[in-house]
Structure formats: C-alpha cells, structure tokens
Design an enzyme around this catalytic site. Structure first.
Site, PDB file in Angstrom:
ATOM      1  N   SER A 111      33.241 -22.942  30.677  1.00 53.28           N
ATOM      2  CA  SER A 111      32.645 -22.722  29.479  1.00 53.28           C
ATOM      3  C   SER A 111      32.557 -21.123  29.216  1.00 53.28           C
ATOM      4  O   SER A 111      31.990 -20.506  30.122  1.00 53.28           O
ATOM      5  CB  SER A 111      31.335 -23.244  29.164  1.00 53.28           C
ATOM      6  OG  SER A 111      31.216 -24.763  29.367  1.00 53.28           O
ATOM      7  N   GLN A 156      39.417 -22.941  38.165  1.00 56.30           N
ATOM      8  CA  GLN A 156      40.039 -21.507  37.809  1.00 56.30           C
ATOM      9  C   GLN A 156      41.168 -21.307  37.246  1.00 56.30           C
ATOM     10  O   GLN A 156      41.426 -20.496  36.425  1.00 56.30           O
ATOM     11  CB  GLN A 156      39.810 -20.893  39.339  1.00 56.30           C
ATOM     12  CG  GLN A 156      38.579 -20.582  40.097  1.00 56.30           C
ATOM     13  CD  GLN A 156      38.833 -19.723  41.362  1.00 56.30           C
ATOM     14  OE1 GLN A 156      39.944 -19.820  41.993  1.00 56.30           O
ATOM     15  NE2 GLN A 156      37.604 -19.147  41.527  1.00 56.30           N
ATOM     16  N   SER A 201      39.168 -13.353  40.747  1.00 61.37           N
ATOM     17  CA  SER A 201      40.333 -13.728  39.870  1.00 61.37           C
ATOM     18  C   SER A 201      40.394 -13.568  38.491  1.00 61.37           C
ATOM     19  O   SER A 201      41.434 -13.503  37.697  1.00 61.37           O
ATOM     20  CB  SER A 201      40.643 -15.118  40.552  1.00 61.37           C
ATOM     21  OG  SER A 201      39.636 -15.984  40.035  1.00 61.37           O
ATOM     22  N   ILE A 247      21.350 -12.212  38.792  1.00 56.03           N
ATOM     23  CA  ILE A 247      20.645 -12.474  37.585  1.00 56.03           C
ATOM     24  C   ILE A 247      20.504 -11.121  36.855  1.00 56.03           C
ATOM     25  O   ILE A 247      19.636 -10.278  37.378  1.00 56.03           O
ATOM     26  CB  ILE A 247      19.584 -13.323  37.644  1.00 56.03           C
ATOM     27  CG1 ILE A 247      20.024 -14.832  38.026  1.00 56.03           C
ATOM     28  CG2 ILE A 247      18.825 -13.497  36.348  1.00 56.03           C
ATOM     29  CD1 ILE A 247      19.069 -15.659  38.436  1.00 56.03           C
ATOM     30  N   LEU A 248      20.784 -11.020  35.521  1.00 55.58           N
ATOM     31  CA  LEU A 248      20.350  -9.861  34.754  1.00 55.58           C
ATOM     32  C   LEU A 248      19.093 -10.065  34.017  1.00 55.58           C
ATOM     33  O   LEU A 248      18.748 -10.950  33.443  1.00 55.58           O
ATOM     34  CB  LEU A 248      21.573  -9.501  33.896  1.00 55.58           C
ATOM     35  CG  LEU A 248      23.149  -9.083  34.431  1.00 55.58           C
ATOM     36  CD1 LEU A 248      24.027  -9.273  33.443  1.00 55.58           C
ATOM     37  CD2 LEU A 248      22.863  -7.705  35.320  1.00 55.58           C
ATOM     38  N   GLU A 301      18.482 -16.672  28.421  1.00 57.43           N
ATOM     39  CA  GLU A 301      18.531 -18.180  28.787  1.00 57.43           C
ATOM     40  C   GLU A 301      19.568 -18.272  29.987  1.00 57.43           C
ATOM     41  O   GLU A 301      20.740 -18.057  29.439  1.00 57.43           O
ATOM     42  CB  GLU A 301      18.426 -19.318  27.848  1.00 57.43           C
ATOM     43  CG  GLU A 301      18.263 -20.570  28.380  1.00 57.43           C
ATOM     44  CD  GLU A 301      18.507 -21.720  27.555  1.00 57.43           C
ATOM     45  OE1 GLU A 301      18.572 -22.724  27.884  1.00 57.43           O
ATOM     46  OE2 GLU A 301      18.457 -21.411  26.387  1.00 57.43           O
ATOM     47  N   LEU A 302      19.285 -18.468  31.022  1.00 60.01           N
ATOM     48  CA  LEU A 302      20.309 -18.450  32.048  1.00 60.01           C
ATOM     49  C   LEU A 302      21.328 -19.553  31.853  1.00 60.01           C
ATOM     50  O   LEU A 302      21.016 -20.696  31.366  1.00 60.01           O
ATOM     51  CB  LEU A 302      19.832 -19.066  33.353  1.00 60.01           C
ATOM     52  CG  LEU A 302      20.756 -19.041  34.521  1.00 60.01           C
ATOM     53  CD1 LEU A 302      21.529 -17.548  34.905  1.00 60.01           C
ATOM     54  CD2 LEU A 302      20.116 -19.485  35.961  1.00 60.01           C
ATOM     55  N   ASP A 303      22.652 -19.301  31.537  1.00 62.24           N
ATOM     56  CA  ASP A 303      23.646 -19.833  31.210  1.00 62.24           C
ATOM     57  C   ASP A 303      23.405 -20.784  29.777  1.00 62.24           C
ATOM     58  O   ASP A 303      23.905 -21.945  29.822  1.00 62.24           O
ATOM     59  CB  ASP A 303      24.105 -20.965  32.204  1.00 62.24           C
ATOM     60  CG  ASP A 303      24.550 -20.202  33.613  1.00 62.24           C
ATOM     61  OD1 ASP A 303      25.133 -19.224  33.345  1.00 62.24           O
ATOM     62  OD2 ASP A 303      24.364 -20.779  34.652  1.00 62.24           O
ATOM     63  N   HIS A 310      31.388 -19.861  32.952  1.00 62.23           N
ATOM     64  CA  HIS A 310      30.456 -20.688  33.770  1.00 62.23           C
ATOM     65  C   HIS A 310      31.094 -21.756  34.037  1.00 62.23           C
ATOM     66  O   HIS A 310      31.986 -22.539  33.395  1.00 62.23           O
ATOM     67  CB  HIS A 310      29.271 -20.931  33.139  1.00 62.23           C
ATOM     68  CG  HIS A 310      28.264 -21.956  33.879  1.00 62.23           C
ATOM     69  ND1 HIS A 310      27.957 -21.250  35.043  1.00 62.23           N
ATOM     70  CD2 HIS A 310      28.205 -23.267  34.027  1.00 62.23           C
ATOM     71  CE1 HIS A 310      26.918 -22.085  35.790  1.00 62.23           C
ATOM     72  NE2 HIS A 310      27.259 -23.355  35.052  1.00 62.23           N
ATOM     73  N   ASN A 341      30.066 -14.334  29.302  1.00 60.26           N
ATOM     74  CA  ASN A 341      30.100 -14.934  30.691  1.00 60.26           C
ATOM     75  C   ASN A 341      30.883 -15.958  30.744  1.00 60.26           C
ATOM     76  O   ASN A 341      31.363 -16.795  29.748  1.00 60.26           O
ATOM     77  CB  ASN A 341      28.855 -15.232  31.074  1.00 60.26           C
ATOM     78  CG  ASN A 341      28.709 -15.597  32.754  1.00 60.26           C
ATOM     79  OD1 ASN A 341      29.099 -15.168  33.473  1.00 60.26           O
ATOM     80  ND2 ASN A 341      28.066 -16.953  32.941  1.00 60.26           N
TER      81      ASN A 341
END
Length: 218
Positions: free
Chosen positions: A136, A171, A13, A92-93, A143-145, A109, A107
């Site tokens: 956000s 959304q 979306s 996860i990259l 660091e994740l998010d 989140h 990204n």
C-alpha cells in the site's frame, strides 16, 4: 519540475525503481537528495551511482529523537523539496516532523492496509493463513501506517510460500506502483485534504485504488 527527497534505511530497491522511472521520464520531478539513518545502507550507493547527493545522519549523535528529527528536517529543507518519499525508512518519525511535511509525505508499506501495520508483515500473513498479500502507498500522518491510502497492489499467497517468496513477490509490485503514485503527485493530480487522499480532485476510497494488472506471482 518538482523536487523530491527520498529517505531510506537499507537496500533501497524502491529508491532504484524511482531513479529508473525518473531516468525514463516517467516522473515529472527530480530526486534532489537521498537521506539515510544508516551509514552503510546500500541505497546511498545507488544514489551516488545516479549522481544524487547522498547523506546519512546518526541518531546516536543526538540526545533525543526530537533533536534528531529537527536535524534531519533542517538538512532536508536545504533542498526545498516539494515531496518527501519514505522508501524503506525504518525509523519512526515524530509528530512535529510529520506535521512539517503533512500533505507532501508518502510511504509504501508491505501489507494491504489497514491490515498488518508495523513490522514483520510477511510473517503475519503466513501465520494467519491469508490467501492474499500486497502493498500500500499512503500519505503519512501521525498515526503509524494510518494515513490515507492511495494505491494498493495484491499478490497471491501459495501453499509452501516462505517469507522470502512473499518479500520478492510484494517488492515487484512496490516497484511498479510507487513510481506511479509519485508521478501523480508531481503532476499535481494527487493531494491530501482533511485527511482524505484525492486524485484529480476526487476522494479516493478508504482502501485506495487497486492496481489490477499484477495480482499474481511472477
């Protein structure tokens, strides 16, 4: 015109919001390709309908995550993107991949970071009894998010809200703010320097800017 590559895993979306914004001339760039780690992600169909090259890579074909990341990186780099946009990419990259695109990797989140990193953010909001929730947009770092936050949008949480209610409300804000941030980047207004997000060469606050136009339920 800047070249954009979008990564998705599901419905896409936010990808559709970016496609719509591009078609309206609201993004100073072109989505050159869409990649997914899921063969039947509906976002791939959205890309095909918009005549955007759509690809999927199956992690099961690679012996470890690092080899998958390398294959994905090589496929993405074929399009020489100026910007890589994660739009519901649920894998996860690795650090090597992130470093390769550092400063040009965004990204979105579904929480008001730094609260509720990771998964199941809507459930955590409901369980915690929060009165506000939101989304956000941030630069991606190892660091994740945890990368520098650029723009947030808040929504109200009402008594009796379900997870579905929050998903829909959040959304709606994602589709509003993500194309705007992408456009800032493609216009050359948005950069990252020394792990700080800058807009028009001015450092942004730690929690980014706040979109004040859509803070209540639809």
């Amino acid at each position: 015109m800047k070249k954009i590559v979008v990564l998705i895993s599901g419905q896409g979306s936010n990808l559709q919001a970016l496609i719509d914004a591009q078609q309206k001339g609201h993004i100073n760039g072109k989505i050159s390709a869409v990649f997914s780690n899921k063969e039947f992600a509906y976002g791939l169909e959205r890309a095909r309908k918009a005549n955007i090259p759509a690809h999927w890579l199956d992690a099961k074909h690679y012996s470890d995550p690092a080899k998958f990341d390398l294959a994905l990186q090589q496929a993405i780099d074929h399009y020489q993107p100026d910007l890589l946009v994660l739009a519901g990419y649920m894998r996860i990259l690795g650090a090597v991949f992130v470093k390769h695109y550092i400063g040009r990797l965004l990204n979105i989140h579904p929480s008001l970071l730094p609260k509720y990193k990771g998964l199941h953010t809507h459930c955590q909001v409901l369980e915690s009894g929060d009165k506000e929730h939101g989304t956000s947009v941030h630069f991606v770092t190892e660091e994740l998010d945890g990368g520098p936050i650029i723009l947030q949008a808040k929504v109200s949480v009402f008594k009796g809200d379900s997870e579905t209610d929050l998903i829909q409300r959040v959304q709606a804000q994602e589709h509003n703010i993500y194309p705007r941030v992408v456009n800032w980047f493609t216009q050359g207004r948005l950069t990252m320097l020394d792990n700080v997000a800058l807009l028009d060469a001015k450092p942004l606050p730690l929690q980014g800017l706040l979109d004040n136009h859509y803070t209540h339920s639809l």
